[in-house]
Design a protein around this motif. Structure first.
Motif, mmCIF file in Angstrom:
data_model
loop_
_atom_site.group_PDB
_atom_site.id
_atom_site.type_symbol
_atom_site.label_atom_id
_atom_site.label_comp_id
_atom_site.label_asym_id
_atom_site.label_seq_id
_atom_site.Cartn_x
_atom_site.Cartn_y
_atom_site.Cartn_z
ATOM 1 N N VAL A 16 -40.057 52.210 -24.017
ATOM 2 C CA VAL A 16 -39.906 53.604 -24.490
ATOM 3 C C VAL A 16 -38.762 53.468 -25.642
ATOM 4 O O VAL A 16 -38.917 54.078 -26.543
ATOM 5 N N MET A 17 -37.585 52.685 -25.363
ATOM 6 C CA MET A 17 -36.368 52.591 -26.378
ATOM 7 C C MET A 17 -37.018 51.891 -27.717
ATOM 8 O O MET A 17 -36.307 52.153 -28.757
ATOM 9 N N ARG A 18 -38.242 51.259 -27.657
ATOM 10 C CA ARG A 18 -38.615 50.566 -28.797
ATOM 11 C C ARG A 18 -39.584 51.386 -29.763
ATOM 12 O O ARG A 18 -39.764 50.939 -30.768
ATOM 13 N N LEU A 19 -39.884 52.725 -28.930
ATOM 14 C CA LEU A 19 -40.529 53.603 -29.734
ATOM 15 C C LEU A 19 -39.934 54.461 -30.889
ATOM 16 O O LEU A 19 -38.635 54.414 -30.570
ATOM 17 N N GLU A 20 -40.452 55.200 -31.696
ATOM 18 C CA GLU A 20 -39.895 56.035 -32.612
ATOM 19 C C GLU A 20 -40.697 57.165 -32.584
ATOM 20 O O GLU A 20 -41.818 57.413 -32.189
ATOM 21 N N GLY A 21 -40.089 58.277 -33.279
ATOM 22 C CA GLY A 21 -40.663 59.440 -33.603
ATOM 23 C C GLY A 21 -41.138 60.250 -32.381
ATOM 24 O O GLY A 21 -40.761 60.278 -31.239
ATOM 25 N N SER A 22 -42.480 60.697 -32.436
ATOM 26 C CA SER A 22 -43.308 61.567 -31.514
ATOM 27 C C SER A 22 -43.534 60.835 -30.398
ATOM 28 O O SER A 22 -43.406 61.130 -29.310
ATOM 29 N N ASP A 23 -43.753 59.548 -30.595
ATOM 30 C CA ASP A 23 -44.151 58.420 -29.400
ATOM 31 C C ASP A 23 -42.928 58.335 -28.442
ATOM 32 O O ASP A 23 -43.065 58.268 -27.298
ATOM 33 N N TYR A 24 -41.854 58.256 -29.272
ATOM 34 C CA TYR A 24 -40.473 58.103 -28.432
ATOM 35 C C TYR A 24 -40.275 59.461 -27.416
ATOM 36 O O TYR A 24 -40.207 59.299 -26.295
ATOM 37 N N GLN A 25 -40.526 60.504 -27.972
ATOM 38 C CA GLN A 25 -40.165 61.962 -27.463
ATOM 39 C C GLN A 25 -41.603 62.155 -26.322
ATOM 40 O O GLN A 25 -41.210 62.488 -25.166
ATOM 41 N N GLU A 26 -42.563 61.646 -26.684
ATOM 42 C CA GLU A 26 -43.729 61.864 -25.702
ATOM 43 C C GLU A 26 -43.483 60.990 -24.378
ATOM 44 O O GLU A 26 -43.706 61.306 -23.125
ATOM 45 N N GLN A 27 -43.068 59.748 -24.714
ATOM 46 C CA GLN A 27 -42.829 58.815 -23.614
ATOM 47 C C GLN A 27 -41.773 59.026 -22.751
ATOM 48 O O GLN A 27 -41.746 58.681 -21.308
ATOM 49 N N ARG A 28 -40.631 59.783 -23.364
ATOM 50 C CA ARG A 28 -39.612 60.053 -22.354
ATOM 51 C C ARG A 28 -39.923 60.944 -21.553
ATOM 52 O O ARG A 28 -39.482 61.021 -20.365
ATOM 53 N N VAL A 29 -41.006 62.163 -21.792
ATOM 54 C CA VAL A 29 -41.336 62.856 -20.932
ATOM 55 C C VAL A 29 -42.348 62.348 -19.895
ATOM 56 O O VAL A 29 -42.257 62.343 -18.562
ATOM 57 N N GLU A 30 -43.429 61.556 -20.252
ATOM 58 C CA GLU A 30 -44.389 60.660 -19.496
ATOM 59 C C GLU A 30 -43.501 59.845 -18.375
ATOM 60 O O GLU A 30 -44.266 59.464 -17.565
ATOM 61 N N MET A 31 -42.470 59.385 -18.825
ATOM 62 C CA MET A 31 -41.657 58.579 -17.602
ATOM 63 C C MET A 31 -41.600 59.245 -16.167
ATOM 64 O O MET A 31 -41.356 58.590 -15.204
ATOM 65 N N GLN A 32 -41.368 60.760 -16.163
ATOM 66 C CA GLN A 32 -41.278 61.367 -15.028
ATOM 67 C C GLN A 32 -40.273 60.774 -14.028
ATOM 68 O O GLN A 32 -40.474 60.573 -12.938
ATOM 69 N N THR A 33 -39.119 60.896 -14.644
ATOM 70 C CA THR A 33 -37.924 60.112 -13.881
ATOM 71 C C THR A 33 -37.776 61.432 -12.809
ATOM 72 O O THR A 33 -38.154 62.685 -12.926
ATOM 73 N N ARG A 34 -37.333 60.818 -11.715
ATOM 74 C CA ARG A 34 -36.898 61.728 -10.434
ATOM 75 C C ARG A 34 -35.549 61.416 -9.626
ATOM 76 O O ARG A 34 -35.074 60.353 -10.124
ATOM 77 N N THR A 35 -34.952 62.345 -9.150
ATOM 78 C CA THR A 35 -33.753 62.277 -8.451
ATOM 79 C C THR A 35 -33.863 61.948 -7.012
ATOM 80 O O THR A 35 -34.940 62.054 -6.493
ATOM 81 N N LEU A 36 -32.924 61.394 -6.277
ATOM 82 C CA LEU A 36 -32.986 61.007 -5.121
ATOM 83 C C LEU A 36 -32.387 61.943 -4.134
ATOM 84 O O LEU A 36 -32.861 62.162 -3.021
ATOM 85 N N TYR A 37 -31.744 63.148 -4.775
ATOM 86 C CA TYR A 37 -31.403 64.234 -4.246
ATOM 87 C C TYR A 37 -32.370 65.022 -3.221
ATOM 88 O O TYR A 37 -33.441 65.466 -3.927
ATOM 89 N N GLY A 38 -32.183 65.129 -1.852
ATOM 90 C CA GLY A 38 -33.281 65.881 -1.283
ATOM 91 C C GLY A 38 -34.293 65.337 -0.907
ATOM 92 O O GLY A 38 -35.313 65.910 -0.409
ATOM 93 N N LYS A 39 -34.755 63.953 -1.336
ATOM 94 C CA LYS A 39 -35.840 63.470 -0.945
ATOM 95 C C LYS A 39 -36.105 63.003 0.514
ATOM 96 O O LYS A 39 -34.934 63.043 1.373
ATOM 97 N N ARG A 40 -37.243 62.854 0.839
ATOM 98 C CA ARG A 40 -37.508 62.470 2.442
ATOM 99 C C ARG A 40 -37.275 61.002 2.325
ATOM 100 O O ARG A 40 -38.400 60.341 1.595
ATOM 101 N N VAL A 41 -36.496 60.198 3.006
ATOM 102 C CA VAL A 41 -36.476 58.996 3.127
ATOM 103 C C VAL A 41 -36.703 58.246 4.296
ATOM 104 O O VAL A 41 -36.010 58.624 5.361
ATOM 105 N N GLY A 42 -37.526 57.311 4.392
ATOM 106 C CA GLY A 42 -37.971 56.434 5.524
ATOM 107 C C GLY A 42 -37.312 55.094 5.711
ATOM 108 O O GLY A 42 -37.421 54.209 4.625
#
Length: 360
Positions: free
Chosen positions: A157-183
């Protein structure tokens, strides 16, 4: 210490003070990298004891026949071993000249060093004990958070530019560990340390481990699950830290892996053979899950491994154990244990047959 370019035999050093055990001979059968890892300041001498000889032999230069000759000629009573120490075979163990009483193994599993027969020969065997548990738990937490935050996608993603960069940042769908169900699959020392590490993230913890009483899990604030499939179905983050046995090899199979939903994380810091790797590859190829692997059934996996062809997988080269700055504790334990043995005192971190059978 022997120079790397010299022949395998090193000069013996003899200490000269009283000892309750006569003519103890300590053999360090390790290579220069292992010396640097565990003894950066040099091989320790046991100068407080009389009639103790010790030698260092570079394992890079010892063939099978030379290994047997070395054991016969030097007749060690103590072997300090590590990853490259030649195997002590059944033939060696059954030989009339075999003189070893104590094997002080610097790392963890001794399965590649010794056959099960060693436990019938009244051999004293120790390893690094529980020193690795904290480090493995820490590494598991690292992989979990890296997978949730989609670390494998950062550089592309860091290699992208412009709208591709912005779009892929969102598409990464990062998540937090807080409050998760962990097995947790497994509830040994690593899993219990993970319970402590995960508390600040306010996660909901559950676990499954064959033979571990449910009451014991509840004592640690962890909900027990009745099956492995249930553990995978009810949690968003799964951490594999179960000890390997013949019975549970491949137990994380296609049916279990099918319980994972889109966005779920699977991390393995236990043993590679716990997971059916073909089934895991198919599940990764089906998409939607995030995977962090520190162990495989066969290592290294090599450049042609199909694992390199699948997305969203984070690999680490079996380094979940002690970090470089933690190996000093292992060598301190080894030095203390050898000293205890020489004084006739109980040795810590002894390896039992049960622990041996559960290792790889």
């Amino acid at each position: 210490m022997q120079d790397a370019g010299q022949p395998p035999l090193a000069a013996a050093t003899t200490a000269t003070i009283s000892s309750p055990v006569a003519e103890e001979r300590i053999l360090f059968a390790i290579n220069p990298l292992e010396i640097k890892t565990f003894f950066p300041e040099g091989i320790p001498e046991f100068g407080s004891k009389e009639c103790i000889q010790w030698e260092v032999h570079d394992t890079r230069f010892i063939s099978g026949e030379e290994w047997e000759s070395l054991l016969q000629d030097f007749s060690p009573t103590v072997i300090v071993s590590a990853w490259t120490t030649p195997r002590i075979t059944e033939n060696i163990l059954n030989s009339s000249w075999f003189s070893v009483k104590y094997i002080c193994h610097l790392p963890g599993s001794v399965k590649k060093l010794l056959p099960p027969l060693a436990f019938e020969k009244d051999l004293l065997i120790s390893n690094w004990g529980s020193l690795a548990s904290d480090a493995v738990a820490e590494h598991a937490l690292l992989l979990v958070m890296a997978c949730l935050r989609r670390l494998p996608q950062w550089n592309p993603v860091m290699r992208l530019e412009g709208s591709d960069y912005q779009e892929q940042r969102v598409e990464m769908q990062t998540r937090t560990l807080y409050g998760k169900r962990v097995g947790l699959h497994g509830f040994g020392k690593v899993a219990r340390e993970l319970v402590n590490l995960l508390k600040p993230f306010k996660v909901k913890l559950s676990a499954y481990s064959e033979g571990v009483p449910h009451a014991f899990m509840r004592e640690h604030g962890v909900k027990p699950c009745d099956s492995l499939a249930t553990l995978f179905a009810e949690n968003q983050v799964l951490i594999e830290c179960e000890a390997l046995t013949q019975e549970n090899q491949g137990s994380v199979d296609a049916h279990v892996l099918e319980q994972l939903d889109t966005g779920d994380v699977l991390v393995n810091v236990g043993r590679g053979a716990i997971i059916d790797e073909d089934a895991l590859l198919r599940r990764i190829q089906a998409g939607g899950i995030r995977v962090g692997l520190d162990v495989f059934s066969s290592e290294p996996i090599g450049a042609d491994s199909p694992f390199w062809q699948v997305p969203d997988v984070l690999y680490s080269p079996h380094i979940a154990g002690p970090a470089q700055d933690g190996f000093g504790l292992c060598s301190e334990l080894a030095r203390a244990n050898i000293d205890r043995y020489l004084k006739g005192l109980p040795v810590e971190a002894q390896v039992t047959l049960e622990e041996y059978q559960r290792s790889t």
